[in-house]
Design an enzyme around this catalytic site. Structure first.
Site, PDB file in Angstrom:
ATOM      1  N   SER A  25       0.020  -8.844  -7.921  1.00 53.83           N
ATOM      2  CA  SER A  25      -0.326  -8.064  -6.727  1.00 53.83           C
ATOM      3  C   SER A  25       0.566  -8.327  -5.519  1.00 53.83           C
ATOM      4  CB  SER A  25      -1.787  -8.319  -6.336  1.00 53.83           C
ATOM      5  OG  SER A  25      -2.647  -7.651  -7.226  1.00 53.83           O
ATOM      6  N   SER A  31      -6.682  -7.023  -2.100  1.00 54.11           N
ATOM      7  CA  SER A  31      -5.933  -6.702  -3.320  1.00 54.11           C
ATOM      8  C   SER A  31      -6.667  -5.697  -4.204  1.00 54.11           C
ATOM      9  CB  SER A  31      -5.645  -7.974  -4.121  1.00 54.11           C
ATOM     10  OG  SER A  31      -4.384  -7.909  -4.730  1.00 54.11           O
ATOM     11  N   LYS A  34       1.880  -5.204  -4.029  1.00 53.91           N
ATOM     12  CA  LYS A  34       1.216  -4.407  -2.990  1.00 53.91           C
ATOM     13  C   LYS A  34       1.860  -4.566  -1.615  1.00 53.91           C
ATOM     14  CE  LYS A  34      -3.365  -4.307  -5.204  1.00 53.91           C
ATOM     15  NZ  LYS A  34      -3.203  -5.202  -6.367  1.00 53.91           N
ATOM     16  N   LYS A  39       0.199 -12.568   1.107  1.00 52.38           N
ATOM     17  CA  LYS A  39      -0.283 -11.760  -0.027  1.00 52.38           C
ATOM     18  C   LYS A  39      -0.408 -12.658  -1.242  1.00 52.38           C
ATOM     19  CE  LYS A  39      -1.853  -8.150  -1.930  1.00 52.38           C
ATOM     20  NZ  LYS A  39      -2.727  -9.078  -2.695  1.00 52.38           N
TER      21      LYS A  39
END
Length: 374
Positions: A155, A212, A158, A317
């Site tokens: 992820s 997420s 993203k 993140k």
């Protein structure tokens, strides 16, 4: 009558021998599980039956208790049969459990584990097989470990998804509906955003970056002008423009292990994303609520460090799929220095967070020059 008693006892002795044999065969399985109460009870009953049989036999030989011997023998025989059945059942159950335990499904290894990257040591004994810590202002590398290895990034994908959406300056109040196309058919991950849920683009972006949310990220790419193919093309084009030569995207969520990058490339992306105020705000938001019909759903940040007052995080993140291990990228200030941290393929649920703490304590302890020379 004596002959009848002897016949009963012979039948009981035969049954008791069978019971003893059954218990002897089942004993290893029973003792493999100390919680097998039926088997333990059967063992006690069998021993009691043996003792009572001896008493009954002695009474018959001495000419005493002749009337009581027959009922007692029948009772003992019944208990022995019951004990045999219970022990046999316990043995079968224990045997099945042993067979099931013997079938061990090996844990799926990450790409980093398969490549032997975890065998590489570092001075901080990091749990991540790939790590990079650099000064954001001077670009000085403070710590590196397998930093050019190209691995799945989960992820962390993203972050590029968010950058494309933010820089496109699309209307954040435009309503977008989650469809069946947004349902994960690769990893079959769950989502609280049901098919039919309608939220604003800004809300979906917030959920994708902060918690997420995979369906949110996929819907952002699907509804981008030109569709998903155009969106993924822009992701790769942006990566190339930023000099991220080791990076490749095939979809906007990170569920595919084909989304890959290196620590150096990701540090570049973090540096660029940190210059975007919207991304800074959304990625470091501790929690966020959305109204879905009559329900209010609360989502929380996947990085618990944003709740920790000891940390000053400007952008972050997280990511995880089995092929990538646990990943984390951050921009943060430590001991007056702006740092970019990248941790990929971390072992253990909290390994990446522990690695970030190790680095922070090390920098605060003025050990950077020592490790920079390492």
């Amino acid at each position: 009558m004596a002959l009848r008693h002897r016949s009963v006892l012979r039948r009981f002795s035969h049954l008791f021998a069978i019971c003893t044999l059954a218990f002897g065969l089942a004993a290893p399985s029973v003792h493999a599980s100390t919680k097998n109460k039926p088997a333990a009870k059967a063992h006690v009953q069998a021993k009691a039956g043996k003792k009572q049989a001896a008493v009954a036999s002695k009474g018959e030989r001495n000419g005493r208790h002749k009337q009581a011997a027959a009922p007692a023998s029948k009772k003992v025989a019944a208990k022995a049969v019951k004990g045999k059945t219970t022990v046999a059942k316990a043995g079968r159950h224990a045997g099945r459990a042993a067979v099931a335990a013997a079938v061990i499904i090996p844990e799926r290894q990450s790409f980093g584990q398969l490549a032997g990257l975890h065998d590489v040591t570092d001075p901080l004994a990091l749990k991540s097989s790939v790590a990079l810590v650099l000064d954001q202002d001077t670009h000085e590398v403070l710590l590196s470990k397998n930093d050019h290895a190209v691995l799945p990034i989960a992820s962390l994908t993203k972050l590029m998804t968010g950058l494309i959406i933010s820089q496109a300056q699309l209307p954040m109040d435009e309503m977008i509906t989650i469809t069946q196309d947004d349902v994960d058919t690769e990893k079959h991950s769950s989502s609280r955003l049901r098919v039919g849920t309608t939220l604003m683009r800004g809300e979906l972006l917030h959920l994708a970056l902060m918690s997420s949310e995979n369906r949110a990220a996929h819907a952002l790419g699907r509804t981008y002008p030109g569709g998903m193919q155009s969106f993924v093309g822009l992701m790769n084009m942006k990566a190339k423009m930023l000099g991220m030569a080791d990076t490749r995207y095939v979809e906007p969520t990170g569920l595919s292990s084909s989304n890959q990058s290196s620590a150096f490339d990701l540090a570049t992306l973090v540096n660029v994303a940190h210059s975007d105020p919207l991304l800074r705000d959304l990625t470091t938001s501790p929690s966020y609520q959305v109204e879905v019909g009559e329900r209010t759903l609360q989502f929380n940040n996947t990085n618990r460090l944003v709740h920790n007052p000891d940390w000053n995080i400007g952008l972050q993140k997280t990511g995880y799929i089995s092929e990538a291990g646990r990943c984390l990228v951050m921009q943060t200030q430590v001991a007056g220095r702006k740092l970019i941290m990248v941790f990929l393929d971390s072992a253990g649920k909290f390994g990446r967070l522990a690695d970030a703490e190790r680095v922070r304590h090390w920098v605060e302890g003025s050990g950077t020059q020592l490790l920079a020379k390492h």
